[in-house]
Design an enzyme around this catalytic site. Structure first.
Site, PDB file in Angstrom:
ATOM      1  N   TYR A  33       0.846  -1.209   0.000  1.00 14.51           N
ATOM      2  CA  TYR A  33       0.000   0.000   0.000  1.00 14.51           C
ATOM      3  C   TYR A  33       0.875   1.250   0.000  1.00 14.51           C
ATOM      4  O   TYR A  33       0.712   2.155  -0.823  1.00 14.51           O
ATOM      5  CB  TYR A  33      -0.922  -0.005   1.222  1.00 14.51           C
ATOM      6  CG  TYR A  33      -1.532   1.344   1.530  1.00 14.51           C
ATOM      7  CD1 TYR A  33      -2.496   1.905   0.692  1.00 14.51           C
ATOM      8  CD2 TYR A  33      -1.148   2.088   2.659  1.00 14.51           C
ATOM      9  CE1 TYR A  33      -3.055   3.156   0.965  1.00 14.51           C
ATOM     10  CE2 TYR A  33      -1.691   3.333   2.937  1.00 14.51           C
ATOM     11  CZ  TYR A  33      -2.648   3.858   2.096  1.00 14.51           C
ATOM     12  OH  TYR A  33      -3.184   5.093   2.363  1.00 14.51           O
TER      13      TYR A  33
HETATM   14  P1  NAD Z   1     -12.201   5.319   2.030  1.00  9.37           P
HETATM   15  O1  NAD Z   1     -11.995   3.944   1.487  1.00  9.37           O
HETATM   16  O2  NAD Z   1     -13.260   5.486   3.064  1.00  9.37           O
HETATM   17  O3  NAD Z   1     -12.453   6.335   0.847  1.00  9.37           O
HETATM   18  C1  NAD Z   1     -11.928   6.174  -0.439  1.00  9.37           C
HETATM   19  C2  NAD Z   1     -13.084   6.193  -1.438  1.00  9.37           C
HETATM   20  O4  NAD Z   1     -12.543   6.121  -2.755  1.00  9.37           O
HETATM   21  C3  NAD Z   1     -14.034   4.994  -1.283  1.00  9.37           C
HETATM   22  O5  NAD Z   1     -15.353   5.446  -1.008  1.00  9.37           O
HETATM   23  C4  NAD Z   1     -13.933   4.259  -2.628  1.00  9.37           C
HETATM   24  O6  NAD Z   1     -15.194   3.722  -3.029  1.00  9.37           O
HETATM   25  C5  NAD Z   1     -13.441   5.362  -3.561  1.00  9.37           C
HETATM   26  N1  NAD Z   1     -12.696   4.875  -4.726  1.00  9.37           N
HETATM   27  C6  NAD Z   1     -11.674   3.960  -4.730  1.00  9.37           C
HETATM   28  N2  NAD Z   1     -11.217   3.786  -5.967  1.00  9.37           N
HETATM   29  C7  NAD Z   1     -11.941   4.604  -6.781  1.00  9.37           C
HETATM   30  C8  NAD Z   1     -11.925   4.875  -8.171  1.00  9.37           C
HETATM   31  N3  NAD Z   1     -11.064   4.250  -9.008  1.00  9.37           N
HETATM   32  N4  NAD Z   1     -12.807   5.766  -8.669  1.00  9.37           N
HETATM   33  C9  NAD Z   1     -13.668   6.403  -7.840  1.00  9.37           C
HETATM   34  N5  NAD Z   1     -13.738   6.178  -6.520  1.00  9.37           N
HETATM   35  C10 NAD Z   1     -12.880   5.294  -5.990  1.00  9.37           C
HETATM   36  O7  NAD Z   1     -10.782   5.799   2.600  1.00  9.37           O
HETATM   37  P2  NAD Z   1     -10.377   7.033   3.542  1.00  9.37           P
HETATM   38  O8  NAD Z   1      -9.929   6.480   4.839  1.00  9.37           O
HETATM   39  O9  NAD Z   1     -11.438   8.082   3.495  1.00  9.37           O
HETATM   40  O10 NAD Z   1      -9.077   7.547   2.781  1.00  9.37           O
HETATM   41  C11 NAD Z   1      -9.135   8.574   1.800  1.00  9.37           C
HETATM   42  C12 NAD Z   1      -7.773   8.745   1.165  1.00  9.37           C
HETATM   43  O11 NAD Z   1      -6.816   9.073   2.160  1.00  9.37           O
HETATM   44  C13 NAD Z   1      -7.244   7.469   0.486  1.00  9.37           C
HETATM   45  O12 NAD Z   1      -6.519   7.855  -0.660  1.00  9.37           O
HETATM   46  C14 NAD Z   1      -6.299   6.883   1.529  1.00  9.37           C
HETATM   47  O13 NAD Z   1      -5.302   6.084   0.934  1.00  9.37           O
HETATM   48  C15 NAD Z   1      -5.744   8.144   2.148  1.00  9.37           C
HETATM   49  N6  NAD Z   1      -5.292   7.969   3.529  1.00  9.37           N
HETATM   50  C16 NAD Z   1      -6.175   7.712   4.525  1.00  9.37           C
HETATM   51  C17 NAD Z   1      -5.736   7.582   5.831  1.00  9.37           C
HETATM   52  C18 NAD Z   1      -6.674   7.325   6.978  1.00  9.37           C
HETATM   53  O14 NAD Z   1      -6.194   7.285   8.124  1.00  9.37           O
HETATM   54  N7  NAD Z   1      -7.978   7.150   6.753  1.00  9.37           N
HETATM   55  C19 NAD Z   1      -4.359   7.697   6.112  1.00  9.37           C
HETATM   56  C20 NAD Z   1      -3.484   7.944   5.071  1.00  9.37           C
HETATM   57  C21 NAD Z   1      -3.956   8.100   3.786  1.00  9.37           C
END
Ligand code: NAD
Length: 308
Positions: free
Chosen positions: A142
């Site tokens: 990841y």
């Molecule tokens: P999440 O999975 O709740 O949200 C991501 C959304 O993206 C999902 O609803 C999914 O359906 C959508 N998605 C995935 N691939 C897609 C595509 N090809 N086209 C359209 N939609 C798509 O995750 P989150 O926790 O809200 O994280 C949001 C972002 O932040 C992500 O990029 C994640 O890697 C990054 N991130 C999150 C955290 C955390 O602590 N939550 C930490 C570091 C980085």
């Protein structure tokens, strides 16, 4: 302003879209509602938002970006553990390929993109607190894909003129937190009186970041981020899982049954964000103490469970 928020039905994206609407902006969301976790949760998150259901890999981006002033790119495939094994394919397509497609379209239109990266790029970091200049050495597939997205943004900035700003989130928590992250199952287990599966001995620690703080940092990156830069968006307090469990037990007024498992592959021992760059350049710093943020998440879990 009119913004596109990708991943708007997700945990952080839905809070961000709501915050932008509250500030008086127009927001169009994009989400493909992947089944990485229960899509019913994403439908709940999306209630009240204007979301186009589509995949960044094949949606008509030119139509979507028409009339848009900036893009918040949060769509992606999160989660460290599932990135080992055959699931890696989703990490490549939803993080790397999807971002590449968006970066190309945004560069053609000269649109600023603020995109979500992760503290996972640091792996077991060289130093703590970890600044943006630390050598990124992810220990999960990841993290490797998130680092790849950062390099893609750089490559496009150098060649196609992309204006991109990256935000490296550190373990975000709060209402709507993904169910594959620690606090949601922990608080749900406390509420239901069932065991919680703890990976590792509880000493692993994180700069836990309350979601409203993460959203404020993301919005500040759009407004004040320096072109091409990366910013740590991390909570001010470092806490261990043992600390978080103790705080949760206090909130719930009952003891958690902990089922202990070995540490999971790809989980780093520690994160601690150095946020001085974000303070200096974005005028942002985290303000929510862990106890307050956990209380907000506990109230959300309890209300959700109580809902008919
Ligand atoms: P999440 O999975 O709740 O949200 C991501 C959304 O993206 C999902 O609803 C999914 O359906 C959508 N998605 C995935 N691939 C897609 C595509 N090809 N086209 C359209 N939609 C798509 O995750 P989150 O926790 O809200 O994280 C949001 C972002 O932040 C992500 O990029 C994640 O890697 C990054 N991130 C999150 C955290 C955390 O602590 N939550 C930490 C570091 C980085």
């Amino acid at each position: 302003m009119r913004y596109l928020v990708t991943g708007a039905a997700g945990f952080i994206g839905s809070h961000l879209a709501e915050a932008l609407l509250e500030e008086g902006h127009d927001v169009v969301g994009l989400d493909s509602f992947t089944d990485y976790y229960d899509t019913a949760r994403k439908r709940e998150n999306a209630a009240g938002l204007d979301i186009v259901e589509g995949d960044l890999l094949d949606v008509n981006l030119d139509a979507l970006l028409d009339g848009v002033d900036g893009v918040y790119h949060l769509a992606g495939q999160p989660g460290v553990r599932a990135s080992f094994g055959p699931g890696f394919e989703h990490y490549l397509s939803r993080n790397v390929h999807a971002s590449a497609r968006l970066f190309e379209s945004a560069a053609r239109r000269r649109l600023r993109v603020v995109y979500a990266s992760s503290s996972s790029v640091y792996g077991d970091a060289e130093s703590y607190p970890t600044g943006e200049d630390a050598l990124p050495r992810p220990i999960s597939p990841y993290g490797v894909t998130k680092l790849c997205v950062e390099h893609l943004a750089y490559a496009h900035a150098r060649t196609t003129g992309l204006d991109a700003v990256g935000v490296r989130y550190f373990t975000v928590y709060g209402p709507r937190q993904r169910p594959d992250m620690a606090f949601t199952p922990l608080l749900e287990a406390l509420d239901a009186g069932v065991p919680f599966r703890l990976y590792g001995d509880g000493s692993a620690s994180r700069s836990f970041t309350f979601v409203a703080d993460a959203v404020a940092g993301t919005i500040a990156a759009m407004a004040r981020g320096h072109e091409g830069e990366l910013y740590n968006i991390g909570g001010g307090e470092e806490a261990s899982m043992t600390d978080a469990i103790a705080l949760s037990e206090q909130l719930a007024g009952r003891e958690l049954h902990v089922e202990r498992h070995g540490a999971a592959a790809g989980d780093v021992r520690r994160t601690r964000a150095d946020v001085r760059k974000a303070e200096e350049q974005l005028g942002w710093r985290p303000t929510t103490p862990l106890a307050d943020g956990l209380r907000a998440q506990w109230e959300w879990v309890a209300a959700r469970v109580a809902a008919p």
